[in-house]
Design an enzyme around this catalytic site. Structure first.
Site, mmCIF file in Angstrom:
data_model
loop_
_atom_site.group_PDB
_atom_site.id
_atom_site.type_symbol
_atom_site.label_atom_id
_atom_site.label_comp_id
_atom_site.label_asym_id
_atom_site.label_seq_id
_atom_site.Cartn_x
_atom_site.Cartn_y
_atom_site.Cartn_z
ATOM 1 N N GLU A 265 0.916 -0.848 -0.277
ATOM 2 C CA GLU A 265 -0.332 -0.128 0.203
ATOM 3 C C GLU A 265 0.668 0.923 -0.225
ATOM 4 O OE1 GLU A 265 -1.910 2.816 3.139
ATOM 5 O OE2 GLU A 265 -3.005 1.087 3.492
ATOM 6 N N CYS A 302 -2.783 8.130 4.984
ATOM 7 C CA CYS A 302 -2.900 6.889 3.917
ATOM 8 C C CYS A 302 -5.004 7.631 2.583
ATOM 9 C CB CYS A 302 -3.201 5.506 3.873
ATOM 10 S SG CYS A 302 -4.158 4.820 5.145
#
Length: 525
Positions: A265, A302
């Site tokens: 990620e 994120c």
């Protein structure tokens, strides 16, 4: 719990073999006790050999036994919540109360995966019974279930020291699959990592599992990370962090004699698109909401909504003014590490150099590593012309993009690379534009939000936290939610087996009463 700074390799506490480090309190600049051990390739090898030894027994634990182990980890996390939150606050400069919530979330994640394991649906058990009389050729009995990959290496993240770290979703889902875990702890929060590591280590021992089910190691530089990815016994790797770091690991794993998956990620700006009807109806509400959520964790998240795009027209000035007001009242706060702070400063300078104008700023920072809340504005034309304006700025800034019309909004949407999420604010009058925007977003993200914000995110059965590159390295899999377990599984078919040799979920009579697909029909019988 007394911190010793040692590595946790299986059941053992291992002293330094490659130097030591001290944790840093970024709010004060002071170093924290104790010294934390670094290991090297030898410690990586020892941890992974133990994990490989543990694999055969752990991967064949009963579903109830494995679920009980996951529940025990959750219980132990909650038992040390106050201590763990206090240490995480010292090592990050963020409030302890925030970490209490993060710990509760991580414990809940372990418990949800315990439910997943007990239900057994993740196995995707499938039974195609023999058809000896089928013409022109008989069919042998075929039975399928998913099995774990093997030892998994997890690289802890810097920005969420619990939920994306040692006791985070990657660890929970890998352990739920039946895969032993070796965590490479992030050096930004070594004490926080040790507390979590000892919790899992204790749960392994109390559950009577092989000691190699879990290890925690730490190292300086790239050596230990490279040793982990290169090791022939590793079957999968997870990483949360920068695109550069994630792709370095990914490429290295593909160059092995036996390439392995690396589930990364990496980067996302989580664009928010405000259609004209929504802008006119609630522009101020949307502007304030975006600016507020972009400050969570000092913008070090994120899913931070980093870019806000709206069609110039009724409601735009109200949106703009509300966003400015929200940013200007947000005090500067300490960022996670000096390096993250310095990168933030460079990246906001990049925005200014490439056509973004600063229109709002929070109070001036008073400490060296404080991140100042900032709001920038630019045009749709400039965003289309300058790709760097579409890149992530990790920290408490937001970019407001004034687009001329819906056509330009759609053109800018097409210019984005892969994202973890995308948001659309729309009213019934925006339906035609929304229907045009939707397929563009579907191609660029794994999660589309309507009339809400990209943060917060639930950890649930329907959660997806993934997206096309560069958001992740494989958009078919999620790192958050119950489907995260799929990363660590592969299918095996058992053909023509006698019943007593079959795995329990595939035996006649379905003794575990798990959901199965029998001749194409779902059943628990």
């Amino acid at each position: 719990m007394k911190l010793t700074g040692e590595l946790l390799i299986g059941a053992a506490s291992v002293p330094a073999t490659a130097g030591t480090m001290k944790a840093l309190d970024p709010a004060t600049g002071e170093h924290l006790e104790p010294d934390f051990a670094f290991g090297g390739a030898a410690e990586a090898d020892r941890a992974l050999r133990l994990a490989d030894e543990a694999f055969d027994s752990y991967s064949h634990t009963g579903l109830a036994e494995r679920a009980a182990f996951l529940d025990l980890v959750a219980d132990k996390l909650e038992a040390v919540k106050g201590e763990l939150a206090a240490r995480a606050s010292l090592e990050t400069g963020l409030p302890a109360a925030q970490f209490e919530g993060e710990i509760t979330r991580s414990a809940a994640t372990f418990r949800k995966f315990a439910v997943v394991v007990r239900q057994g649906r993740f196995l995707q058990a499938t039974v195609d019974p023999a058809q000896p009389d089928r013409q022109p050729t008989p069919r042998m009995d075929h039975r399928l279930q998913k099995v774990p990959l093997g030892p998994v290496v997890i690289f802890g993240a810097s920005n969420f020291p619990v939920s994306y770290s040692v006791a985070g979703g990657d660890t929970a889902s890998a352990l739920a699959s039946g895969s032993p875990v070796v965590v490479k702890a992030h050096n930004a929060h070594p004490g926080t990592s040790e507390i979590q590591g000892r919790v899992i280590q204790e749960a392994v021992a109390e559950s009577g599992l092989h000691e190699g089910v879990f290890s925690l190691i730490r190292g300086a530089g790239n050596e230990i990370g490279e040793a982990l990815v290169d090791h022939p016994l590793v079957r999968a790797v997870t990483f949360t962090g920068s695109e550069g770091g994630g792709m370095a690991l990914y490429r290295r794993a593909q160059q092995r004699p036996d390439p392995i998956p690396v589930f990364t990620e990496m980067t996302s700006v989580n664009p928010t698109f405000v259609l004209p009807g929504a802008l006119a109806a609630r522009g101020a509400e949307i502007g304030a909401g975006i600016a507020s959520r972009a400050q969570y964790n000092v913008g070090q998240a994120c899913l931070k909504p980093a870019i806000l795009l709206a069609v110039d027209g009724p409601g735009f000035e109200e949106l703009r003014a509300a966003a400015i007001a929200e940013v200007e009242k947000t005090a500067a706060r300490t960022m996670l590490t000096p390096a993250i702070h310095d990168t933030y400063v460079r990246n906001v300078q990049r925005l200014e150099e490439n056509g973004a104008t600063r229109i709002g700023a929070g109070p001036t920072p008073v400490r060296g590593w404080d991140g100042q809340s900032l709001l920038y504005e630019t045009t749709g034309e400039q965003v289309l012309a300058e790709p760097s304006l579409r890149e992530e700025v990790f920290g408490p800034s937001v970019l407001l993009v004034r687009v001329t019309d819906v056509e330009q909004l759609l053109a800018v949407a097409r210019a984005f690379r892969g994202q973890l999420s995308a948001t659309m604010h729309a009213e019934p009058s925006d339906r035609a534009a929304a229907l045009r925007l939707l397929p563009i977003l579907e191609r660029r993200t794994g999660r589309i939000v309507v009339n809400a914000f990209s943060m917060p995110q639930e950890v649930s059965y329907g959660t997806v936290h993934t997206g096309p590159f560069p958001a992740t390295s494989d958009s078919r899999f999620t790192s958050v939610g119950m489907n995260a377990i799929d990363r660590f599984l592969r299918p095996v078919t058992y053909q023509g087996f006698p019943d007593d040799l079959l795995p329990e979920p595939l035996r006649e009579g379905n003794p575990l009463h798990v959901w199965r697909l029998v001749d194409g029909e779902p059943t628990r019988d």
